[in-house]
Write a protein that holds these residues in place. Structure first.
Motif, mmCIF file in Angstrom:
data_model
loop_
_atom_site.group_PDB
_atom_site.id
_atom_site.type_symbol
_atom_site.label_atom_id
_atom_site.label_comp_id
_atom_site.label_asym_id
_atom_site.label_seq_id
_atom_site.Cartn_x
_atom_site.Cartn_y
_atom_site.Cartn_z
ATOM 1 N N GLY A 90 28.207 -19.900 7.372
ATOM 2 C CA GLY A 90 27.172 -20.538 6.560
ATOM 3 C C GLY A 90 26.573 -19.582 5.550
ATOM 4 N N ARG A 91 26.404 -18.330 5.965
ATOM 5 C CA ARG A 91 25.910 -17.328 5.018
ATOM 6 C C ARG A 91 26.917 -17.114 3.889
ATOM 7 N N VAL A 92 28.196 -17.082 4.255
ATOM 8 C CA VAL A 92 29.240 -16.968 3.226
ATOM 9 C C VAL A 92 29.213 -18.190 2.316
ATOM 10 N N ALA A 93 29.023 -19.372 2.902
ATOM 11 C CA ALA A 93 28.987 -20.608 2.117
ATOM 12 C C ALA A 93 27.830 -20.596 1.118
ATOM 13 N N ILE A 94 26.672 -20.107 1.537
ATOM 14 C CA ILE A 94 25.530 -20.018 0.626
ATOM 15 C C ILE A 94 25.831 -19.039 -0.500
#
Length: 274
Positions: free
Chosen positions: A102-106
């Protein structure tokens, strides 16, 4: 399901693809110690309607785990993904990320906003807001990375599956717990350690101030037993312009593991509305 290895920016990147001729695309990014296998119990709900792509992030699964820690920066991981989609001529998609994924997605969304049709985040955050928090987290991440390299993946897995974040998973059926453990044990020391050193929460930029610039739909999913990330989701919900925040009862950090059917249904209903 096709399992494919491809070369991106000098790295062998592993991904799986289902229904490649579909018009709409869902991209799934796993969490720390995960892989494409993370999503096996979820993606079947979407495989008749969407092109589904699951990717092993750098240092995880079958994707390369280089010794050079600079290859693991959040900025580099974003560029790996960008070049991956560009090479496959996939101009836009729904991006779904769990925890680290999710951090990568953001991070990806904040740089390549035109490519992300909508963002779905499970138990994730935009990073730590202050330099003091990031410095403290870097210190703890480096200590954990050193421990992984010194003691090995099995010893680390014994530790990791008993941290408070995963307490709610202890009541899962034995086959489910065994599958999670097997996925973790298949990781490599250098890949996990360098992931912490390169794109751990303390190393990535804070994206809190940038969230309001994203005007497309966002879905946040957290478990009611995961208070820490429930609070992060509530704070993100106030920043994003078009956001829905869903809290799932009786589950913790990994909703897709603890209640995959509900997790998939929440996403399905969201995609139908949009």
């Amino acid at each position: 399901m096709a399992s494919v290895m491809t070369s991106i920016r000098g790295l062998n990147v592993h991904y799986q693809i289902i229904n490649p001729q579909a018009e709409k695309t869902l991209v799934f990014l796993h969490g720390f110690t995960g892989s494409t296998k993370t999503w096996d119990s979820v993606i079947q709900s979407f495989q008749d309607t969407y092109r589904i792509i699951t990717i092993d992030l750098i240092g995880h699964g079958l994707t390369d785990a280089p010794f050079n820690v600079q290859r693991y920066s959040m900025e580099e991981q974003v560029e790996i993904l960008h070049d991956f989609f560009k090479a496959r001529k996939i101009p836009s998609f729904t991006l779904i990320g769990y925890s680290m994924g999710g951090r990568v997605a953001i991070a990806f969304t904040m740089k390549y906003v035109d490519m992300v049709e909508q963002l779905i985040l499970e138990s994730s955050s935009p990073g730590l807001p202050t330099s003091e928090e990031r410095a403290a987290r870097r210190k703890s991440d480096h200590l954990l990375a050193d421990r992984i390299e010194k003691d090995g993946v099995e010893s680390f897995t014994d530790h990791w599956e008993n941290i408070p974040l995963f307490d709610s998973q202890k009541g899962l059926p034995a086959p489910t717990k065994q599958a999670i453990r097997k996925e973790r044990l298949e990781q490599r020391e250098i890949g996990l350690a360098n992931s912490l050193r390169g794109m751990g929460t303390g190393h990535q930029p804070s994206y809190w101030e940038e969230l309001q610039s994203f005007t497309k739909p966002v879905l946040l999913i957290t478990g009611e037993l995961d208070r820490k990330f429930e609070e992060k989701a509530s704070a993100m919900n106030k920043r994003f312009q078009c956001c829905k925040n869903v809290i799932v009862e009786n589950v913790g950090h990994a909703i897709h593991v603890e209640n995959p059917q509900t997790f998939a249904t929440i996403i399905e209903e969201h995609l139908e509305i949009i």
